[in-house]
Design a protein around this motif. Sequence first.
Motif, short mmCIF file in Angstrom:
data_model
loop_
_atom_site.label_atom_id
_atom_site.label_comp_id
_atom_site.label_asym_id
_atom_site.label_seq_id
_atom_site.Cartn_x
_atom_site.Cartn_y
_atom_site.Cartn_z
N LEU A 1 0.82 -1.21 0.00
CA LEU A 1 0.00 0.00 0.00
C LEU A 1 0.86 1.26 0.00
O LEU A 1 1.93 1.29 0.60
CB LEU A 1 -0.91 0.02 1.23
CG LEU A 1 -2.00 -1.05 1.28
CD1 LEU A 1 -2.60 -1.13 2.67
CD2 LEU A 1 -3.09 -0.75 0.25
N LEU B 1 -5.54 2.52 2.48
CA LEU B 1 -6.57 1.87 3.29
C LEU B 1 -6.72 2.62 4.60
O LEU B 1 -5.75 2.83 5.32
CB LEU B 1 -6.19 0.41 3.56
CG LEU B 1 -7.14 -0.39 4.45
CD1 LEU B 1 -8.52 -0.54 3.81
CD2 LEU B 1 -6.55 -1.78 4.76
N LEU C 1 -7.58 -6.41 -1.09
CA LEU C 1 -6.14 -6.14 -1.06
C LEU C 1 -5.38 -7.13 -1.94
O LEU C 1 -4.46 -6.76 -2.66
CB LEU C 1 -5.63 -6.18 0.38
CG LEU C 1 -6.09 -5.03 1.27
CD1 LEU C 1 -5.78 -5.31 2.73
CD2 LEU C 1 -5.44 -3.71 0.84
N LEU D 1 -6.77 4.94 -5.31
CA LEU D 1 -8.06 4.50 -4.77
C LEU D 1 -7.94 4.34 -3.25
O LEU D 1 -7.10 3.57 -2.77
CB LEU D 1 -8.49 3.19 -5.40
CG LEU D 1 -9.93 2.75 -5.11
CD1 LEU D 1 -10.93 3.73 -5.72
CD2 LEU D 1 -10.21 1.35 -5.64
N ILE D 2 -8.77 5.08 -2.52
CA ILE D 2 -8.74 5.10 -1.06
C ILE D 2 -9.96 4.34 -0.54
O ILE D 2 -11.10 4.71 -0.83
CB ILE D 2 -8.76 6.55 -0.54
CG1 ILE D 2 -7.57 7.33 -1.11
CG2 ILE D 2 -8.77 6.60 0.98
CD1 ILE D 2 -7.83 8.80 -1.29
N GLY D 3 -9.74 3.27 0.20
CA GLY D 3 -10.83 2.49 0.77
C GLY D 3 -11.00 2.79 2.24
O GLY D 3 -10.01 2.85 2.98
N TYR E 1 -6.83 -3.67 -5.59
CA TYR E 1 -7.69 -2.53 -5.91
C TYR E 1 -7.25 -1.24 -5.20
O TYR E 1 -7.39 -0.16 -5.75
CB TYR E 1 -9.14 -2.84 -5.53
CG TYR E 1 -9.72 -3.98 -6.32
CD1 TYR E 1 -10.08 -3.82 -7.65
CD2 TYR E 1 -9.88 -5.23 -5.75
CE1 TYR E 1 -10.59 -4.87 -8.39
CE2 TYR E 1 -10.38 -6.30 -6.48
CZ TYR E 1 -10.74 -6.11 -7.80
OH TYR E 1 -11.22 -7.16 -8.52
N LEU E 2 -6.76 -1.38 -3.98
CA LEU E 2 -6.55 -0.21 -3.13
C LEU E 2 -5.09 0.27 -3.12
O LEU E 2 -4.18 -0.54 -3.11
CB LEU E 2 -6.98 -0.51 -1.69
CG LEU E 2 -8.42 -0.99 -1.50
CD1 LEU E 2 -8.65 -1.36 -0.05
CD2 LEU E 2 -9.42 0.05 -1.95
N ASN E 3 -4.92 1.58 -3.10
CA ASN E 3 -3.61 2.19 -2.87
C ASN E 3 -3.48 2.66 -1.42
O ASN E 3 -2.40 2.65 -0.85
CB ASN E 3 -3.38 3.39 -3.78
CG ASN E 3 -3.66 3.07 -5.24
OD1 ASN E 3 -4.71 3.42 -5.75
ND2 ASN E 3 -2.72 2.39 -5.89
N ILE F 1 -17.12 -3.66 -3.87
CA ILE F 1 -16.68 -2.27 -4.04
C ILE F 1 -17.62 -1.65 -5.06
O ILE F 1 -17.79 -2.19 -6.16
CB ILE F 1 -15.23 -2.18 -4.56
CG1 ILE F 1 -14.25 -2.72 -3.53
CG2 ILE F 1 -14.87 -0.74 -4.91
CD1 ILE F 1 -12.81 -2.76 -3.99
N TYR G 1 -12.12 0.14 -11.34
CA TYR G 1 -11.64 0.69 -10.06
C TYR G 1 -10.14 0.48 -9.93
O TYR G 1 -9.42 1.33 -9.41
CB TYR G 1 -12.36 0.01 -8.89
CG TYR G 1 -13.76 0.53 -8.64
CD1 TYR G 1 -13.97 1.74 -7.99
CD2 TYR G 1 -14.87 -0.19 -9.07
CE1 TYR G 1 -15.25 2.22 -7.77
CE2 TYR G 1 -16.15 0.29 -8.86
CZ TYR G 1 -16.34 1.49 -8.21
OH TYR G 1 -17.61 1.98 -8.00
N LYS G 2 -9.67 -0.66 -10.42
CA LYS G 2 -8.25 -0.99 -10.32
C LYS G 2 -7.38 -0.01 -11.12
O LYS G 2 -6.21 0.19 -10.80
CB LYS G 2 -8.02 -2.42 -10.81
CG LYS G 2 -6.74 -3.06 -10.32
CD LYS G 2 -6.60 -4.49 -10.83
CE LYS G 2 -7.53 -5.44 -10.12
NZ LYS G 2 -7.25 -6.85 -10.46
#
Length: 312
Positions: free
Chosen positions: A75, A301, A293, A276-278, A297-299, A242, A270-271
């Motif tokens: 991340l 978290l 994760l 991208l903030i979850g 998908y997420l950068n 998501i 989304y990817k």
Amino acid sequence: MMNWDERRQIVKVSTLYYFEGMTQAEIAKKIGVSRPLISKLLNKAREHGIVEIYIKDENAHTVELENRLEKKYGLKEAIVVPSAGRSPEMVKHSLGKAASVYVSKNIGDKKSLGISWGTTLAKFVEEYPYETHQELKVIPLVGGMGRKLVEVHSNLLAYQLAQKMNTTCSYLYAPAMVENEELKKRLVESEDISMVLEEGRNVDMAVVGMGTPFEQSTMTTMEYLKEDHLKALKEAGAVGDIGSRFFDQHGQQIKHPLNDMVIGLDIEEYKRIPELIGIVEGTHKAEGVKAALKGGYLNVLVIDDKTASLIL
């Protein structure tokens, strides 16, 4: 084994550094050695247990979790908030505040910000400070119309966030999920909706909530999901979603008709969002977060400590 003189020198250097506040260069000059030797002696002090460093703050626990999450899942940043003695509602406020601080610090000269929907994202918008970002546009990433829980719909959240940022937003004039593919086809082919979906695919940054269809699901409360849907989703291997797109334990979108009824970005889109903030609250979402994760998908978290511990 260390002799008495070396041990005495290590203790002296450590005392000057940690208690007297002298720099390594100042200590080197004082005792007539090189600065790299001072650095080496300070490292030895820790290695041999002569010096032990403790951080006496509740953040030490959460920062350790953040570091582990960042390393394990690659991340850009993990932000963990404490949950002990707090209700889920209070934790959501803390998560919303943490996410708002992150976005405010990192929005910079970005031109577009995407937002999905849900109760946790509503707290993010509520906590966001009043700023001016007139070059920015806020874009809903999933349909935002319906009769129930209007306060968590993407269109309203996009509007409220745009108001706080002193800027403009788009509106996705469709529900998050429709009844059949024919209706979806007509809607996504309409100019107003197709243009907003295209804007969503090209946002520079996005903030999304993450859910599980099986427990405390907003989609169930809003009656998008019925009992037979939940049974079918479980059989198809769904563990989370998501933007109302359901995925399995590996983070892959499941093959299920409900995924074809969503008005919003596809899960692979989304990817492709640069940042991208979850935002996640609740241990019941741990399996879904872990899968997301794994899916990459997420950068960033933003998560509570109990759920963070579970996914580690």
